[in-house]
Write an enzyme that holds these catalytic residues in place. Structure first.
Site: not given
Lengths: 608, 417
Positions: A273, A299
């Site tokens: 990306h 997380v």
């Protein structure tokens, strides 16, 4: 901007549409039991418009196609989403137009590689207008049970397996469009499923951010928890941390930032990306994961633990009574697409057409199995190509040379023959080339140029039956049939047709046998006794010589010869040959700018 | 894709052309003939010059790689002593191949100017205290954010240059405005002049310049950019296989990427998708086997069978090199695709696997496949069948397994003897 951008009634305009994503959206609509399709209209920029056929369940529907965004929106003012499939080169002007359109509230840009300046300008415009951009470089997103953008979530099977046909309780945002589907799969296995999921796209500055959508999700009561998949590069995740600190995000959040591997790379690295670039420590995945964790976000330690973290948070909310798991809903069956079913070997269908002379599907086209490169490299002549495409075999050189001689000889016969005359008249009426040639072509028939088949048929039949020449002529007379290939309006025994002489000479020299020609000449001897112009004409000569060619080359069975004569192969030879002359006449008249032809009155006897 | 650094020489040429400045920079490489330089640029005979490497790294002054206020002959000596030699900059080693030479402009003032593309707009920073010590004098830095579709207004410009003496303000603010225009016109994402000065005639002169371009805008800038080169980062030498894949990538609308991390690594990846490929790489590293990872790479955007085949073959070739009797693993991974036909993309990979059958056996490669998406059932069946056909162990998983489930399996395999 409202928290909700989609509902079960949302309709979109699809710009620069492709058939596949359109069908996938409609399949999703059907699975969700939407009343109306989620597509109001399609835009095919610059086209004259029309309709596009697609399936809604098993029923075919017509979607209107417009040549401009403006027109599509004017006719479909309720459509408030524009899904832009324009390329990276042209995404800017079309997106700008959509943002400036009063009816449109949300624009999705699919293209990857839109210049940063352009998307930043568009984003600034969208802010001024209070509108939302999703993308660029994204597959889009989906609101479960309500609205799906383009190719998001793939096939019908996958949509059902991921429970996307009915709303769950989880909001999801990611950078990556490719991974969003993987995440829907995970959410379906670990929670009661997705409520809304958006992939903002992999660019450095996408039109809307992870945070922007999370803030929106705060205002949607059905969303009870959020999941974020970020990636290294950029500072978007810190904006989330900030918003949590400021109390703007209150719903439980599970997040993972990908790209923890960057440290093992030898130098800075640009991942797939555009926005995923390593470099600054603060923008690393590790730093961002740490910051999120410190802000109270759940997380995991690695992507492998992500599913477990999501499941844990979800279960916690269920046991607290915050979430009452959404019921599973049985979706209606979407019929399998025929193409897909064929691919899976589930159905078969008899073909509608059959073709045996050529094949254009492979790396190069073939004529009767001979690849084009061989045709060119080995210097195949037009006669050779005709032998391949008409007779489906390679004929000996003397035979293909003869075919070419016939073409050359029959190519034209002056402007006064009826076919050429018609072509000329049509050309002078200002018609296009094809019409002029067709006008002449349509004149070809039993009296003009069409005698070759008949000649071949009758002479072959009589000769094979062993009829003497005079017996044959008298038999035809009795039947009241003129012998095709005998007789000429101008040529006679004293003024022989040079073309016939040339053909006869060639055949005598090159054909293994001229049995049928010899028979026809016997017949001619007899007819000439009746009248001086009852000669074997050029049609007759070509006809009998073709029979000789087929019979003596031993390349054809009796059945094949009969079929060749019966279905009009030999007239085909005349049609092909004369098209050369007719095209010439049409072009000649056009070049000479000849005016409209009107036949003189005095040449017509007006009778009562 | 996206932001690319360019050489100082190219950066100066772009800016000079856009602003109509006479910068007279000269690029020097191994091919440069100093004799003919002097003929081509007569000003070199009576102008003192500056010469320094032009290789995308900074801190050249601190690394004693800048020769200031010198003659052409000394510049030539300086370059020849260094050209082709290895240098170490901030821990990265690489040969010096490109230098830039330009007129030495005597000056007293050194200013700092940077323009940076951010989400909100272009962030313009100016400081009257530029040069090597800009960071220690950070307090003098003035920063303003200019909207993407606008240029800085007069008030904003005056605020930026407020630390300058009155007589210099107009010149400096005019130059900043022109730079903002050039930044926009040329699709820059970063322009930094540290420092720039004004020469004796009052013309702006960038002594040092850094530029990053947005290469997605190259379709708009074919002429303006004039074939500008996008070099690899300093010290990053491309493996032949990387170059080859780069070539494949440039020729197709699809995306094919390869970075060799460790040619002797024992875990190799062939992953579909920009997002998924990062996660596979992460997971190997997170599980402590980063140093065994042979490559990073991804294929996406619907490459055709031939492209996938060539890509797969390149990776298989690397993965099976110099068999050492110890086990290796290949991860053919990917998420649940949105619209890519899985069976179709597997065809090219399967062709490559078939061709490399013997090499795979010799290198003791075990293959792990995980993929979902359109037509994945057929694709996975093809892979399963291939295992028995080739006699190479292939383990195949679909969307019912987690995406990274095959990573610990591969690690267990390479841990064994």
């Amino acid at each position: 901007m409202d928290a909700r951008i989609f509902s079960k009634d949302t309709q979109a305009l699809i710009y620069n549409f492709k058939a596949n994503p359109v069908q996938r959206m409609l399949d999703f609509d059907y699975l969700c039991r939407r009343d109306k399709p989620s597509i109001a209209a399609l835009v095919s920029p610059g086209s004259p418009g029309g309709h596009h056929k697609a399936f809604f369940g098993s029923e075919e529907i017509l979607l209107p196609v417009y040549g401009s965004m403006e027109r599509a929106s004017r006719e479909n003012p309720h459509a408030d989403v524009m899904i832009n499939f324009a390329s990276f080169r042209s995404a800017y002007p079309s997106t700008k137009e959509a943002l400036e359109n009063v009816n449109i509230r949300t624009v999705v840009i699919i293209a990857e590689g839109v210049p940063e300046n352009e998307i930043r300008e568009l984003t600034s415009l969208s802010r001024k207008k209070g509108k939302l951009i999703i993308g660029p470089a994204t597959v889009g997103g989906v609101q479960a049970g309500a609205f799906k953008i383009g190719n998001t979530a793939g096939t019908v099977d996958n949509i059902v397996a991921c429970k996307l046909h009915r709303p769950g309780s989880v909001g999801f945002v990611s950078k990556s469009g490719g991974l969003s589907n993987e995440m829907y799969n995970i959410l379906a296995r670990t929670t009661d499923g997705l409520y809304e999921g958006i992939a903002v796209g992999g660019d450095a500055y996408p039109g809307s951010t992870l945070l922007g959508h999370l803030l929106r999700f705060e205002g949607i009561p059905e969303i009870k928890m959020n999941v974020v998949l970020g990636e290294l590069g950029g500072r978007d995740e810190y904006d989330i941390v900030q918003a949590i600190r400021e109390g703007k995000i209150k719903k439980p959040l599970v997040a993972w930032v990908t790209g923890t591997c960057a440290s093992i790379f030898p130098s800075e690295v640009q991942f797939g990306h555009a926005g995923a670039k390593s470099g600054k420590e603060a923008e690393s995945a590790r730093a961002k994961n740490r910051a999120l964790k410190e802000a109270g976000v759940v997380v995991p330690d690695s992507f492998e633990g992500f599913a477990k973290s999501i499941a844990g948070t979800y279960q916690g909310l269920v046991s607290k009574g915050v979430i009452s798991p959404a019921e599973d809903v049985e979706p209606p069956e979407v019929p399998t697409d025929f193409k897909a079913a064929v691919k899976q070997g589930k159905v078969r269908r008899p073909s509608g057409f059959l073709s045996t002379i050529c094949d254009d599907r492979g790396e190069e086209p073939t004529y009767a199995g001979i690849p084009m490169s061989e045709v060119i490299e080995k210097d195949y002549s037009i006669g050779d190509v005709i032998s391949l495409l008409w007779f489906k075999r390679k004929l000996p050189k003397y035979a293909t040379k003869f075919i070419e001689m016939c073409l050359v000889i029959a190519a034209d016969h002056g402007p006064c023959v009826s076919g050429a005359h018609n072509t000329i008249v049509a050309a002078r009426a200002g018609k296009d080339l094809v019409s002029c040639v067709a006008s002449g072509m349509l004149t070809i028939g039993p009296r003009f140029g069409g005698a070759i088949d008949g000649a071949a048929h009758y002479f072959r039949d009589a000769c094979d039956r062993g009829l003497a020449a005079d017996e044959f002529v008298e038999e035809m007379k009795k039947k009241g049939v003129r012998i095709p290939g005998i007789g000429h309006r101008i040529k006679s025994a004293k003024n022989p047709d040079r073309r016939v002489e040339l053909l006869k000479d060639y055949a005598k020299k090159n054909f293994p046998s001229t049995r049928y020609l010899d028979y026809a000449l016997e017949v001619e001897k007899y007819t000439l006794q009746k009248a001086n112009n009852l000669i074997l004409n050029v049609d007759g000569c070509i006809g009998v010589l073709f029979v000789d060619l087929m019979a003596s080359s031993e390349a054809f069975s009796d059945e094949e010869m009969k079929s060749i004569i019966d279905i009009g192969y030999l007239n085909g030879m005349f049609v092909l040959a004369r098209s050369i002359g007719l095209i010439g006449h049409a072009l000649d008249q056009k070049r000479l700018k000849q005016p409209l032809y009107r036949h003189p009155w005095d040449d017509v006897k007006y009778a009562k | 894709m996206a932001r690319k650094k360019i050489r100082e020489y190219d950066a100066k040429m772009l800016v000079a052309r856009e602003l109509g400045l006479d910068l007279r920079s000269i690029q020097i490489t191994a091919e440069t003939d100093f004799q003919s330089l002097a003929e081509e640029h007569p000003w070199l005979a009576n102008t003192r010059v500056v010469v320094k490497p032009d290789m995308l790294f900074g801190k050249r002054g601190k690394n004693n790689l800048v020769l200031l206020n010198t003659t052409l002959a000394d510049a030539e000596k300086f370059v020849k002593e260094r050209l082709g030699n290895e240098a170490e900059i901030s821990g990265v080693k690489g040969p010096l191949t490109h230098f830039i030479m330009e007129p030495f402009v005597p000056h007293e003032d050194e200013y700092y100017l940077s323009i940076l593309s951010t989400r909100e707009g272009n962030s313009v920073s100016f400081s009257t205290s530029g040069g090597m010590d800009v960071e220690s004098d950070w307090g003098k830095m003035k920063t303003a954010t200019v909207p993407v579709d606008a240029l800085p207004d007069e008030a904003g410009l005056m605020e930026l240059v407020s630390e300058l003496p009155e007589d210099k303000k107009k010149n400096a603010s005019g130059f900043i405005k022109e730079c903002c225009q050039a930044f926009k016109n040329l699709d820059f994402t970063l322009l930094e002049m540290n420092p720039f000065t004004f020469d004796a005639e009052g013309n702006p002169f960038p002594l040092d310049m850094r530029v990053e371009l947005d290469d997605t805008a190259s379709f708009k800038n074919m002429k303006k950019w004039n074939g500008v080169e996008f070099p690899q980062p300093f010290g990053r030498k491309l493996y032949p296989e990387e170059k080859y894949v780069k070539g494949l990538d440039e020729k197709t609308g699809a995306s094919l990427k390869l970075t060799v991390l460790n040619p002797r690594g024992r875990i190799w990846t062939m992953v579909a998708g920009g997002g998924a490929s990062v996660i596979y790489t992460d997971t190997v590293a997170d599980l402590g086997f980063g140093e065994e990872l042979g490559n990073y790479g991804e294929y996406s955007g619907n490459p055709n069978e031939e492209e996938t085949y060539l890509y797969a073959k390149t990776i298989l070739d690397l993965a099976t090199r110099e068999p050492d009797g110890r086990p290796r693993a290949l991860l053919i991974g990917g998420g649940v695709a949105n619209f890519t036909d899985v069976a179709k993309t597997f065809k090219g990979i399967i062709r490559a696997l078939k061709e490399c059958r013997e090499k795979l056996k010799e290198a003791r490669v075990r293959i792990y496949v995980r993929r979902g998406g359109p037509n994945y059932q057929t694709g996975l069946e093809l892979m399963k069948g291939l295992g028995s056909e080739l006699g190479v162990p292939i383990e195949v998983y679909g969307p019912e397994s987690s995406m990274t489930r095959i990573v610990p399996m591969a690690i267990d395999h390479v841990k064994g003897e």
